[in-house]
Write a protein that holds these residues in place. Structure first.
Motif, PDB file in Angstrom:
ATOM      1  N   UNK A  55      26.027 -52.163  11.570  1.00 33.34           N
ATOM      2  CA  UNK A  55      27.182 -51.302  11.846  1.00 33.34           C
ATOM      3  C   UNK A  55      26.890 -50.380  13.022  1.00 33.34           C
ATOM      4  N   UNK A  56      25.685 -49.810  13.049  1.00 28.72           N
ATOM      5  CA  UNK A  56      25.314 -48.931  14.158  1.00 28.72           C
ATOM      6  C   UNK A  56      25.301 -49.693  15.483  1.00 28.72           C
ATOM      7  N   UNK A  57      24.716 -50.894  15.461  1.00 28.30           N
ATOM      8  CA  UNK A  57      24.557 -51.658  16.699  1.00 28.30           C
ATOM      9  C   UNK A  57      25.888 -52.175  17.223  1.00 28.30           C
ATOM     10  N   UNK A  58      26.629 -52.870  16.398  1.00 25.07           N
ATOM     11  CA  UNK A  58      27.859 -53.506  16.869  1.00 25.07           C
ATOM     12  C   UNK A  58      29.029 -52.525  16.941  1.00 25.07           C
ATOM     13  N   UNK A  59      29.035 -51.533  16.068  1.00 26.07           N
ATOM     14  CA  UNK A  59      30.104 -50.540  16.120  1.00 26.07           C
ATOM     15  C   UNK A  59      30.048 -49.692  17.376  1.00 26.07           C
ATOM     16  N   UNK A  60      28.827 -49.365  17.827  1.00 24.32           N
ATOM     17  CA  UNK A  60      28.696 -48.526  19.016  1.00 24.32           C
ATOM     18  C   UNK A  60      29.106 -49.248  20.291  1.00 24.32           C
ATOM     19  N   UNK A  61      29.077 -50.587  20.297  1.00 26.78           N
ATOM     20  CA  UNK A  61      29.421 -51.339  21.499  1.00 26.78           C
ATOM     21  C   UNK A  61      30.900 -51.231  21.855  1.00 26.78           C
ATOM     22  N   UNK A  62      31.729 -50.843  20.895  1.00 28.74           N
ATOM     23  CA  UNK A  62      33.163 -50.730  21.135  1.00 28.74           C
ATOM     24  C   UNK A  62      33.553 -49.377  21.713  1.00 28.74           C
ATOM     25  N   UNK A  63      32.589 -48.483  21.853  1.00 31.57           N
ATOM     26  CA  UNK A  63      32.877 -47.122  22.310  1.00 31.57           C
ATOM     27  C   UNK A  63      32.755 -47.015  23.823  1.00 31.57           C
ATOM     28  N   UNK A  64      33.366 -45.972  24.386  1.00 33.14           N
ATOM     29  CA  UNK A  64      33.204 -45.675  25.807  1.00 33.14           C
ATOM     30  C   UNK A  64      31.776 -45.188  26.063  1.00 33.14           C
ATOM     31  N   UNK A  65      31.397 -45.095  27.334  1.00 33.00           N
ATOM     32  CA  UNK A  65      30.036 -44.679  27.662  1.00 33.00           C
ATOM     33  C   UNK A  65      29.720 -43.294  27.095  1.00 33.00           C
ATOM     34  N   UNK A  66      30.605 -42.341  27.306  1.00 29.68           N
ATOM     35  CA  UNK A  66      30.339 -40.985  26.821  1.00 29.68           C
ATOM     36  C   UNK A  66      30.324 -40.936  25.299  1.00 29.68           C
ATOM     37  N   UNK A  67      31.184 -41.727  24.674  1.00 30.05           N
ATOM     38  CA  UNK A  67      31.187 -41.767  23.218  1.00 30.05           C
ATOM     39  C   UNK A  67      29.896 -42.382  22.692  1.00 30.05           C
ATOM     40  N   UNK A  68      29.390 -43.417  23.381  1.00 29.29           N
ATOM     41  CA  UNK A  68      28.119 -44.021  22.992  1.00 29.29           C
ATOM     42  C   UNK A  68      26.982 -43.017  23.113  1.00 29.29           C
ATOM     43  N   UNK A  69      26.979 -42.268  24.211  1.00 30.95           N
ATOM     44  CA  UNK A  69      25.927 -41.272  24.412  1.00 30.95           C
ATOM     45  C   UNK A  69      26.019 -40.163  23.373  1.00 30.95           C
ATOM     46  N   UNK A  70      27.246 -39.750  23.046  1.00 30.59           N
ATOM     47  CA  UNK A  70      27.423 -38.709  22.034  1.00 30.59           C
ATOM     48  C   UNK A  70      26.951 -39.200  20.665  1.00 30.59           C
TER      49      UNK A  70
END
Length: 290
Positions: A55-70
């Motif tokens: 969930x952490x790995x694949x869920x984060x891929x759908x986020x924008x760059x700033x959202x991923x960094x946050x």
């Protein structure tokens, strides 16, 4: 890769010891019928930990760059908090872990199969979730796109399972208090790097200011793409151009945490060798007789 191996080894060995203690106690007391619920609880805990990592790995891929960094920065801080609590908890309670688990298992045996499954799940699940979170944040911090961090974690877990089996069979003796002290100290160093990189992520997400204020820049001396730069980054999450806030947070966490962790406490100076779990129940150790 080494830092992830250390994470997998440390967390995996805790879980392996817990399972060994539970199984040895059931075998010794003639309750082999309760082994299946124990393994069921362990299996559920492993599956949930793996699912959490996915969930952490694949869920984060759908986020924008700033959202991923946050997200990465926030989870890095949470992971550091959990790992810090874990190493101090194990250092404080390792001496009494066996008797504590026996008490919980006795209560579960009187309550039935569901309680046995829950006991094994709760005993192993915490380490599984912590491992998934800390490995994910470490891989995120490495950011080199290679499978080496995951390979390191997998090798660490495999080593932990092997050590746990050797403990159970009585083929291996080790001073666990010393082992957990030294691996805990190394994990504190790794956690300091993860925390600093988490702060950097939050700065890139514009949650924290100071991204342009560098403490130093030695990229010309230690190139990030060199073998030694990659090694330092993989082991310590070293960054050749950290911000002032990163260095400040790194020092404020590492120095006092390491000093408190390495301060002498009762069981840290214990000299008894830990035998296989089934042997511990029948023969008191020299340390307990002293």
């Amino acid at each position: 890769m080494f830092s992830n191996y250390l994470i997998g080894l440390r967390e995996g060995l805790e879980a392996s010891l817990v399972v060994c203690i539970l199984i040895a106690y059931l075998v010794k007391t003639g309750r082999r019928d309760a082994l299946r619920p124990i393994w069921t609880g362990v299996g559920i805990a492993v599956l949930i930990a793996m699912g959490f990592g996915c969930v952490l790995e694949f869920g984060s891929q759908e986020l924008t760059f700033k959202a991923q960094e946050a997200l990465g920065g926030s989870l890095s801080i949470v992971a550091v908090a959990l790992v810090t609590w874990m190493v101090f908890w194990m250092r404080r309670t390792a001496r009494h872990l066996k008797s504590e688990l026996h008490g919980k298992l006795d209560a579960a045996l009187s309550m039935g199969t569901g309680a046995l499954v829950a006991t094994a799940f709760l005993a192993v699940g915490r380490e599984g979730l912590e491992t998934a979170l800390f490995v994910w944040t470490s891989v995120h911090a490495a950011g080199d796109g290679t499978p080496r961090p995951l390979i390191g974690a997998a090798l660490g877990l495999a080593s932990a399972v092997l050590l746990g089996w050797l403990f159970y069979r009585g083929a291996l003796k080790i001073n666990l208090s010393r082992f957990f002290t030294w691996t805990g100290a190394m994990l504190v160093v790794v956690a300091a790097g993860v925390l600093a990189y988490g702060v950097h992520d939050l700065q890139e997400a514009d949650w924290i200011p100071g991204l342009q204020h560098l403490a130093f820049d030695i990229s010309d001396t230690i190139a990030p793409d060199s073998w030694y730069g990659t090694l330092l980054k993989g082991v310590f999450n070293f960054q050749p151009d950290p911000t002032v806030l990163q260095v400040t947070v790194w020092l404020l966490y590492l120095v006092p945490t390491l000093a408190v962790f390495l301060a002498p406490v009762g069981f840290a100076s214990g000299k008894g060798k830990v035998k296989a779990p089934d042997e511990q129940g029948s023969q008191p150790s020299k340390a307990s007789q002293a």
